[in-house]
Design a protein around this motif. Structure first.
Motif, short mmCIF file in Angstrom:
data_model
loop_
_atom_site.label_atom_id
_atom_site.label_comp_id
_atom_site.label_asym_id
_atom_site.label_seq_id
_atom_site.Cartn_x
_atom_site.Cartn_y
_atom_site.Cartn_z
N ASP A 117 6.42 15.98 9.27
CA ASP A 117 7.78 15.48 9.55
C ASP A 117 8.00 14.12 8.89
O ASP A 117 8.48 13.16 9.50
N ASN A 118 7.63 14.04 7.62
CA ASN A 118 7.89 12.83 6.82
C ASN A 118 7.08 11.63 7.29
O ASN A 118 7.42 10.50 6.96
N LYS A 119 5.99 11.86 8.07
CA LYS A 119 5.13 10.77 8.51
C LYS A 119 3.68 11.15 8.27
O LYS A 119 3.33 12.33 8.29
N CYS A 120 2.80 10.15 8.09
CA CYS A 120 1.38 10.39 7.86
C CYS A 120 0.66 10.36 9.20
O CYS A 120 0.64 9.34 9.89
N VAL A 121 0.08 11.52 9.61
CA VAL A 121 -0.60 11.67 10.91
C VAL A 121 -2.11 11.58 10.68
O VAL A 121 -2.65 12.23 9.77
N ARG B 124 16.24 -4.88 -20.66
CA ARG B 124 16.32 -3.79 -19.69
C ARG B 124 15.17 -3.94 -18.69
O ARG B 124 14.02 -4.00 -19.07
N THR B 125 15.53 -3.98 -17.40
CA THR B 125 14.55 -4.13 -16.34
C THR B 125 14.46 -2.83 -15.56
O THR B 125 15.46 -2.36 -15.00
N PRO B 126 13.30 -2.18 -15.50
CA PRO B 126 13.16 -0.93 -14.72
C PRO B 126 13.40 -1.20 -13.23
O PRO B 126 13.02 -2.23 -12.69
N ILE B 127 14.08 -0.26 -12.59
CA ILE B 127 14.32 -0.36 -11.15
C ILE B 127 13.09 0.17 -10.42
O ILE B 127 12.55 1.23 -10.77
N ALA B 128 12.63 -0.57 -9.41
CA ALA B 128 11.46 -0.15 -8.63
C ALA B 128 11.92 0.75 -7.49
O ALA B 128 12.66 0.32 -6.60
N CYS B 129 11.52 2.02 -7.53
CA CYS B 129 11.86 2.97 -6.46
C CYS B 129 10.61 3.17 -5.59
O CYS B 129 9.71 3.93 -5.95
N ASN B 130 10.55 2.48 -4.48
CA ASN B 130 9.38 2.57 -3.59
C ASN B 130 9.84 2.35 -2.16
O ASN B 130 10.32 1.26 -1.82
N ASP B 131 9.75 3.40 -1.33
CA ASP B 131 10.13 3.25 0.09
C ASP B 131 8.91 2.99 0.96
O ASP B 131 9.00 2.97 2.19
N TYR B 132 7.73 2.78 0.29
CA TYR B 132 6.49 2.45 0.98
C TYR B 132 6.13 3.51 2.04
O TYR B 132 5.50 3.21 3.04
N ASN B 133 6.54 4.75 1.82
CA ASN B 133 6.21 5.88 2.71
C ASN B 133 5.30 6.82 1.93
O ASN B 133 5.74 7.40 0.94
N PRO B 134 4.03 6.97 2.36
CA PRO B 134 3.13 7.83 1.58
C PRO B 134 3.52 9.31 1.65
O PRO B 134 2.95 10.11 0.92
N CYS B 135 4.45 9.66 2.55
CA CYS B 135 4.84 11.07 2.68
C CYS B 135 6.16 11.36 2.00
O CYS B 135 6.86 12.33 2.37
N THR B 136 6.54 10.55 1.01
CA THR B 136 7.69 10.87 0.17
C THR B 136 7.28 10.74 -1.28
O THR B 136 6.40 9.96 -1.62
N ASN B 137 7.94 11.54 -2.11
CA ASN B 137 7.76 11.43 -3.56
C ASN B 137 8.81 10.45 -4.07
O ASN B 137 10.01 10.74 -4.01
N ASP B 138 8.36 9.27 -4.57
CA ASP B 138 9.28 8.25 -5.04
C ASP B 138 9.43 8.36 -6.55
O ASP B 138 8.44 8.25 -7.28
N LEU B 139 10.64 8.57 -7.00
CA LEU B 139 10.87 8.63 -8.43
C LEU B 139 12.29 8.17 -8.73
O LEU B 139 13.12 8.03 -7.82
N CYS B 140 12.55 7.92 -9.99
CA CYS B 140 13.88 7.50 -10.42
C CYS B 140 14.38 8.47 -11.47
O CYS B 140 13.68 8.77 -12.45
N LEU B 141 15.61 8.99 -11.24
CA LEU B 141 16.23 9.93 -12.16
C LEU B 141 17.28 9.19 -12.97
O LEU B 141 18.15 8.53 -12.39
N GLY C 197 1.02 17.73 2.74
CA GLY C 197 -0.30 17.60 2.15
C GLY C 197 -1.01 16.34 2.61
O GLY C 197 -0.60 15.68 3.58
N ALA C 198 -2.13 16.04 1.95
CA ALA C 198 -2.97 14.91 2.36
C ALA C 198 -2.26 13.59 2.12
O ALA C 198 -1.41 13.47 1.23
N CYS C 199 -2.60 12.59 2.96
CA CYS C 199 -2.04 11.25 2.82
C CYS C 199 -3.06 10.26 3.36
O CYS C 199 -4.14 10.65 3.81
N GLU C 200 -2.73 9.02 3.36
CA GLU C 200 -3.59 7.97 3.89
C GLU C 200 -2.79 7.18 4.91
O GLU C 200 -1.76 6.58 4.59
#
Length: 1011
Positions: free
Chosen positions: A553-557, A508-525, A537-540
């Protein structure tokens, strides 16, 4: 009404069924309809051979599910095809099933099947499937390995550090293995050192794409005993615990030395514990006071002061009494005469004496002590026997007394010498390592045999071997066994599941859920897969020179704050880099460490390093010049007082302190002049001139000091063996020697300096006047006869005697005797010679050759002649080992259903039948594995040989009675799942392997082109 002909009506029914299935139109199942994942046409009941289309439509709807069109083409045949089996019902349509039910052909549609004529018609737009047209229907095989549709390489991260992840031109992720396996099984990690076993473990990566290496599992040996050296023997893998010398319980007094001179160090023989009683230091001298001082030892202080040796006489002939430095010394005299056969003792009045134990020896034979482990000799000068031990020799009478506790040596007692030996053997043994088999002795030690193989055929256990316990099979956490892909589906959309058919376990290989956007919560259900939800909230933002970045607006300012990059270090240049943040670059040049004692500080490697030294020298030797950190130069005056009243203290600026010694010399050599350091007062003490010598006159001269003048007074040299002793040249010279002679050759004439004349008995050889004694020797002051001479001439046929005047005599006799010939009997003496009558040797055995050996007697040597054994169950009888032995007669009739036997009186008997139902075999037919016996003794074979070789890509696993199983290689389009084992046809002359066929979308296919 028209009747349906063979094949024609199926197309009318199948098209609506396919259309409904593709649109998701399904309904409940009515009675009489199969539900095996596909809906078939209802089976016709009894007597319904001519079922019409209208009748079938009425049976299936509207509650029956799929409706048929009310209008049928006019050219439909009017009969349903009749059949005997499904082979007669082929409608040439890949999207229908061909069945024969109730004697009629039925062709139910295959749900989700798409008919086709070429591969191009089957493209489903999914880059993770290989689309092809097979037998008139579309086939969508998954691309081997994990597959994800992708727009670019960034979306193909599988979370496995051992794969190179790329997005191919056809829009699917491809994962190429980069890791190398250095081992496959634990046996690959065996180094030969049984104390450092290792197992093959995965160190990086996941599933089949992993990096492996040998991981050591060293054996730890410890018995919590500080007095043993614990280690593992690399040859056997067994723990060893060797005693550490001089540790713990003692074996001898030397083991108990504690380094304290005022204790007596002893090893208690009962408890083997050290005891240290105080040393009383008693010197047995009543004129001394005995004591012991730690670090110094025993002290004996004389209570009376002596001047001459005669002042110390204690009337004990067993001590030598002397006066040394005014103290009496009483040293015990040694009475050892150096002879082992005398008892040496000392009497306080008579002094030393030596008494011989028994009679003196005359030859080596007389000193034999029956100890095989010593050499026995006679010292003819002293008459004493000398017994010298043979190194490493051990006496014995039977082999049991020679045990050395080593199973790899034989315990042997030599019958001739009666001494032990322990030659090495090659017997089986146990080296204490449960991971070796066939241990055997070699060179006196147990050598481990071959390593055992620990394999339980269970892919979900780690198979290892531990020297102490043997094979160990440890369950691998999370491991699941499988035989197909479907068995590994864990219903979790967050893993890619597959079955490793070669290993037989789920991967079993875990699926990598990463959209490389610091302003989204990446998870796998597990139920729905990857989820990317906006967050606030805060981001980098990637610029480390901005602070306060936030998600909008879904972007890090970027924020307006800047980091404080001042490190308060005068030796760095401070700045900010957008990628790394604050930068503190070291600089060179001067700096200040704020210490006046280092005036030339410099920057080095980002730190202020002190350089230079402040010169605080004031050129005054009477001051102490120092530099104090943070303060600077300081000058302290020197204190030249040495606190000695016998010196004059001052200080000179050029040289420093001066301490001149006060003089108390009065120029008189007969006084000792000193100064009292506390008061400075001179003290003069008259010296005493005495050298302790009676042969000098002692005086003192004020100019030169002590004078010792020789005199000629009478004196005593301490020996009663001299007369008229007198001083000469400052020493007592001995006078005339005393004469001591008693005229007895069996006494030694001596004079003892303390007691005077002495005549101790000696043990010298002497002559008693008889030829029938040898080794005459002095004893108790007289000549004592020795032992009788050896008159044995070694002839049993003579009587041996002795005459005092003539010596040994030998007279012939007629006694019974032994002529040392085992081939004669009735031996008797005659004329001084022993002879007997010849014996006859016959044991009556045709299997022995009879003879006689003069040394041992009758000899019956086994032969190999032919012989009669009178046993009808043997043939070709020959002598062997002294017995007549024949080869067993073969009474087998080749029938496994009969019992065969042989009787010695009649030979082969009539075979009897085994009970009906007994298992039997027939070697003439290789396709029948086993059968059962009939009541008539025949083998009826019923069980067929299973020719399934479990190799995925072989077909037609058939059996030939003459050859056995036959396997045809390479099934078309077989997916060998990346395993060479699925392609092995068992032919040693060919090599098969599993390779990707890029002409078939990279599917795994068998080939013999393995390069």
């Amino acid at each position: 009404m028209k009747r349906l002909h063979r094949f024609a009506w199926v197309a009318v029914f199948a098209v609506p069924a396919f259309a409904l299935a593709a649109c998701g139109g399904t309904s409940g199942t009515s009675p009489g309809v199969e539900t095996s994942g596909q809906q078939d046409v209802a089976e016709a009941g009894p007597g319904s051979e001519d079922v019409t289309v209208e009748e079938q439509v009425e049976d299936r709807g509207p509650e029956g599910g799929t409706e048929l069109p009310t209008e049928l083409p006019a050219d439909l045949p009017d009969e349903v095809p009749e059949c005997a089996d499904a082979a007669q019902c082929d409608d040439q349509d890949g999207c229908t099933e061909n069945r024969c039910e109730g004697g009629k052909c039925v062709f139910p549609a295959i749900s989700g099947c798409k008919p086709c004529a070429a591969d191009a018609e089957c493209d489903d737009g999914d880059g993770c499937t290989g689309d092809s047209c097979v037998s008139g229907k579309c086939d969508h095989l998954p691309v081997p390995g994990p597959c994800v549709d992708c727009p670019d390489d960034g979306t193909c991260d599988d979370g496995n550090e051992c794969t190179h992840d790329t997005c191919t031109d056809d829009g699917r992720c491809e994962f190429t293995c980069q890791c190398t396996a250095t081992c496959v099984a634990d046996t690959d990690c065996y180094t030969g050192d049984l104390c450092d076993p290792a197992s093959c473990a995965t160190t990086r990566g996941k599933d089949a794409c992993t990096e492996t290496q040998c991981v050591a599992l060293p054996i730890a040996c410890g018995d919590d005993d500080e007095c043993t050296d614990d280690y593992c023997d690399p040859a056997t893998g067994a723990c060893r615990y060797d005693p550490i010398p001089n540790c713990g319980p003692c074996d001898s007094d030397t083991d108990c030395a504690d380094g304290e001179v005022c204790t007596i160090d002893r090893c208690d023989p009962g408890t083997h514990q050290c005891v240290h009683p105080s040393d009383p230091c008693d010197d047995n001298d009543p004129t001394t006071t005995d004591s012991c001082t730690s670090g110094v030892g025993c002290r004996h202080v004389k209570t009376d002061v002596c001047t001459l040796d005669i002042d110390c006489a204690d009337a004990n002939a067993c001590t030598a009494d002397t006066c040394v430095g005014g103290d009496c010394k009483h040293v015990p005299v040694s009475c050892d005469d150096g002879l082992a056969c005398t008892i040496d003792s000392c009497d306080a009045v008579a002094g030393c004496s030596s008494v011989m134990e028994g009679a003196p020896c005359t030859d080596d034979a007389g000193c034999a002590d029956a100890d095989p482990c010593s050499t026995d000799a006679c010292d003819l000068v002293s008459g004493c026997c000398v017994h010298t031990a043979i190194p490493a020799c051990k006496p014995c009478t039977v082999g049991a007394e020679c045990g050395d506790g080593n199973p790899c040596t034989d315990d042997v007692c030599d019958d001739a010498t009666k001494t032990c030996s322990n030659p090495p053997n090659t017997e089986p043994c146990d080296d204490g390592n449960k991971c070796t088999d066939g241990d055997a002795c070699s060179d006196g030690a147990c050598a481990g045999g071959a390593m055992i193989e620990c394999r339980d055929t269970d892919p979900c256990t780690a198979d290892t071997c531990v020297a102490a316990t043997g094979c160990a099979f440890t369950t691998i956490p999370g491991c699941v066994k499988c035989g197909s892909e479907i068995e590994c589906d864990d219903q979790d959309l967050c893993t890619t599941d597959r079955c490793d058919l070669e290993a037989g376990v789920c991967k079993r290989t875990p699926i990598a859920c990463n959209d490389y956007n610091p302003c989204t919560n990446d998870l796998c259900l597990p139920a729905s897969g990857c989820s990317f939800t906006p967050r606030t909230g805060a981001c980098e933002d990637g610029n480390l020179c901005t602070l306060g970045d936030t998600c909008v607006d879904n972007k890090c300012v970027a924020g307006t704050g800047v980091p404080d990059c001042d490190d308060n270090n005068q030796c760095t240049d401070d700045s900010c880099d957008t990628k790394t943040g604050c930068v503190f670059a070291p600089r060179t040049g001067t700096c200040n460490d704020f210490d006046p004692c280092t005036p030339a500080d410099l920057c080095e490697a980002g730190k202020c390093v002190p350089y230079g030294t402040l010169d605080c020298d004031d050129k005054d030797a009477c001051t102490k010049d120092i530099c104090t950190a943070g303060y600077g130069c300081r000058y302290e005056g020197l204190d030249c007082n040495d606190y000695n009243a016998c010196t004059v203290d001052s200080c000179d600026a050029a040289v420093g302190c001066l301490n001149s010694t006060k003089s108390c010399d009065d120029a008189n050599a007969c006084t000792a002049d000193t100064c009292d350091p506390a008061t400075g007062e001179c003290i003069r003490t008259a010296i005493t001139c005495t050298d302790g010598n009676l042969c000098t006159d002692d005086t003192c001269d004020v100019a030169t000091g002590c004078v010792f003048t020789n005199n000629a007074l009478p004196c005593d040299d301490g020996s009663v063996c001299t007369l008229a002793d007198q001083c000469k040249d400052g020493a007592c010279a001995s006078g005339t020697p005393m004469e001591c002679i008693d005229g007895n050759p069996c006494t030694d004439d001596t004079c003892d300096p303390i007691t005077g004349c002495r005549y101790p008995n000696n043990a010298l050889p002497c002559e008693d006047g008889s030829l029938c004694t040898v080794g005459d020797a002095c004893a108790d002051g007289a000549c004592v006869p020795g032992t009788p001479p050896n008159c044995d001439d070694g002839n049993a046929c003579t009587d041996d005697g002795c005459e005092a005047a003539t010596g040994c005599t030998h007279v012939n006799n007629v006694a019974l005797c032994d002529d040392s010939n085992a081939c004669t009997s009735g031996d008797v003496c005659g004329g001084g010679t022993c002879a007997g009558a010849k014996i006859t040797c016959n044991d009556g055995n045709v299997c022995t050759d009879d003879s006689c050996n003069p040394a041992t007697g009758c000899v019956f040597a086994n032969n190999t002649n032919s012989c009669p054994d009178k046993d009808l169950c043997t043939v070709n009888s020959k002598c062997s080992g002294g017995q007549c032995i024949g080869q067993a007669r073969n009474c087998e009739d080749g029938n496994t259903c009969t019992e065969n036997y042989c009787a010695p009186q009649i030979g082969c008997g009539v075979p009897s039948y085994k009970p009906a139902g007994t298992a039997c075999t027939d070697t003439n037919n290789k396709c029948l594995a086993a059968g059962q016996c009939t009541a008539g003794g025949e083998c009826q074979l019923t069980q067929q040989v299973n020719c399934n070789d479990n190799v995925k890509c072989t077909r037609d696993d058939q059996c030939s009675p003459a050859i056995g199983c036959i396997h045809t290689q390479f099934v078309n389009n077989c997916d060998c799942a990346g395993s060479n084992a699925n392609c092995n046809d068992g032919n040693p002359t060919t090599t098969e392997c599993c390779r990707r066929d890029w002409g078939s979308w990279g599917a795994w296919r068998c080939t013999r082109n393995c390069n």
